[in-house]
Design an enzyme around this catalytic site. Sequence first.
Site, short mmCIF file in Angstrom:
data_model
loop_
_atom_site.label_atom_id
_atom_site.label_comp_id
_atom_site.label_asym_id
_atom_site.label_seq_id
_atom_site.Cartn_x
_atom_site.Cartn_y
_atom_site.Cartn_z
N ASP A 1 0.64 -1.19 -0.09
CA ASP A 1 -0.07 0.03 -0.16
C ASP A 1 0.75 1.20 0.07
O ASP A 1 2.07 1.15 -0.04
CB ASP A 1 -0.94 -0.04 1.15
N LYS B 1 -4.56 3.69 -1.11
CA LYS B 1 -5.41 4.89 -1.56
C LYS B 1 -4.79 5.73 -2.46
O LYS B 1 -3.58 6.29 -2.25
CB LYS B 1 -5.92 5.76 -0.11
N GLY C 1 5.86 0.09 8.11
CA GLY C 1 6.10 0.20 9.54
C GLY C 1 6.08 -1.31 10.09
O GLY C 1 6.76 -2.12 9.43
N ASP C 2 5.36 -1.76 11.12
CA ASP C 2 5.37 -2.96 11.64
C ASP C 2 3.96 -3.54 11.44
O ASP C 2 3.15 -2.66 11.63
CB ASP C 2 5.46 -2.75 13.27
N MET D 1 -1.83 8.42 12.80
CA MET D 1 -3.02 8.75 12.03
C MET D 1 -3.77 9.92 12.72
O MET D 1 -4.97 9.83 12.92
CB MET D 1 -3.84 7.74 11.86
N1 SAH Z 1 2.06 -0.08 10.97
C1 SAH Z 1 2.45 1.31 10.64
C2 SAH Z 1 1.39 2.31 11.08
C3 SAH Z 1 0.30 2.40 10.02
S1 SAH Z 1 -0.83 3.58 10.57
C4 SAH Z 1 3.55 1.38 11.45
O1 SAH Z 1 3.89 0.67 12.20
O2 SAH Z 1 4.39 2.46 11.48
C5 SAH Z 1 -0.57 4.71 9.21
C6 SAH Z 1 0.16 5.95 10.13
O3 SAH Z 1 1.63 5.61 10.64
C7 SAH Z 1 0.09 7.28 9.57
O4 SAH Z 1 -0.86 8.00 9.47
C8 SAH Z 1 1.30 8.01 10.17
O5 SAH Z 1 0.58 8.92 11.21
C9 SAH Z 1 2.03 6.83 10.77
N2 SAH Z 1 3.32 6.79 9.78
C10 SAH Z 1 3.80 5.73 8.95
N3 SAH Z 1 4.84 5.74 8.32
C11 SAH Z 1 5.17 7.28 8.54
C12 SAH Z 1 6.32 7.81 8.18
N4 SAH Z 1 7.28 7.45 7.38
N5 SAH Z 1 6.42 9.20 8.84
C13 SAH Z 1 5.50 9.51 9.60
N6 SAH Z 1 4.52 8.91 10.06
C14 SAH Z 1 4.20 7.65 9.60
#
Ligand code: SAH
Length: 454
Positions: A248, A270, A302-303, A382
């Site tokens: 995504d 999206k 992320g995770d 978010m």
């Molecule tokens: N699983 C992901 C989070 C997904 S929710 C994790 O562990 O990081 C999506 C939110 O993560 C975004 O709205 C933002 O708030 C944050 N996010 C993810 N990547 C980011 C980045 N590179 N910089 C800042 N915020 C980030």
Amino acid sequence: MDYFPLFCRLQGRRCLLVGAGDVAERKARLLLEAGADLWVGAPDFSPAFLQWAQQKAVTLLPGHFDPAWLTGCWLVVAATSDDVVNQQVAEAAEKQQIFCNLVDAPQQASAIMPSIIDRSPLMVAVSSGGRAPVLARLLREKLEAMLPQHLGQLAQRAGTLRDRVKKQFGSLNARRHFWERFFHSERLAQTLANGDSERADQITDALFSADIASQGEVALVGAGPGDAGLLTLKGLQLMQQADVIVYDRLVSDEILNLVRRDAERIFVGKRAGYHCVPQDAINQLLCEQALRGKRVVRLKGGDPFIFGRGGEELEALAQLKIPFSVVPGITAASGCAAYSGIPLTHRDHAQSVRLVTGHLQKSGTLAWQTLAAEQQTLVFYMGLAQAGEIQQQLIKNGMRSDMPVALVENGTSTRQRVVTGTLNELEALAGQVNSPSLMIIGSVVSLRDSLRWF
Ligand code: SAH
């Protein structure tokens, strides 16, 4: 691309080496290993060349360089200690359209000899185009240490099995799976390293008889927040073996570039003006692909288990008994904190850290009172759209309005941007950044000024 990498077969082909000192000797060894028909021209020859000549391994051309020596040659190496002579050789070769390697002046040469890691038939060549030979050498040393000696035997064995594999496995996919099992087989590697070829034959046969048209599987892989360097080794390995990648918007291009080139890529995020693919449809897609026997990697920013809806995807897979695995990733909170100089905990500032979703479906779902407590760091994921609500609720529940806050946009990527201020400005600050952004609230943010340069 300054130089086109090419492996050429020199066996029985005439090559000319001009010069017969120490440097030339090293080149001669390589050319002889490649089976070249080696002619060596020089006024004097070192003892090694005289010995090779006696053994009829080389042909000597005594005297000063003569362009006529080039006739019939495929490759020329100028390895004298005299730059003028080397230059003459290069010019003569250029005229006759013969590739020429110039020792010590690679940038003027039409051909360069790379640093090599020889696990014949497997050969790895490293070149810096003559610009940074030490870097190429350091890299070669690293690769040399990384690539076990038995790789050559493994490649040799693979060469003898090609027809058998083609006969047994009809589809390209099944063949690729076989080869990956073959090259990943620790037992095979071990027996080859021990020189036990009988046992190696048995293991190879077992690999053939195993059920290769295996079931598909899904790996949920955390891709980290953006910087490809933050990917785990395990995640990378799975990405390079995958048949299908489902990803995504949060997965950076830099990371997608590391996916196996032939893998099918399915975007489920999206795009501007369109809605996300609904979660149910993603779950279904993962199941369908796995049931078709594909190795699916679901790449998540992320995770996967931190606001990644990874749990929901796994439930769907578990219901259909589809094998799955999860590879954790660096979550945005860790990545953004590290790359913006904000420690999430600190003995003097915060004894705990809370990862909170700002996606508040039902107002009042969060226990604002505990969130407003002292000595902790809050990280809102978010949270941009709810910044006003977060600001109000925290202040209402007792957090000081001058509590330091930071917003990190595109954390860890080359486009990272950090804005800082105080809690009573949170809503206004949120208007200055774009998604994805992370909010860090707590007195640890004040440490940034002294830590960000280090
Ligand atoms: N699983 C992901 C989070 C997904 S929710 C994790 O562990 O990081 C999506 C939110 O993560 C975004 O709205 C933002 O708030 C944050 N996010 C993810 N990547 C980011 C980045 N590179 N910089 C800042 N915020 C980030």
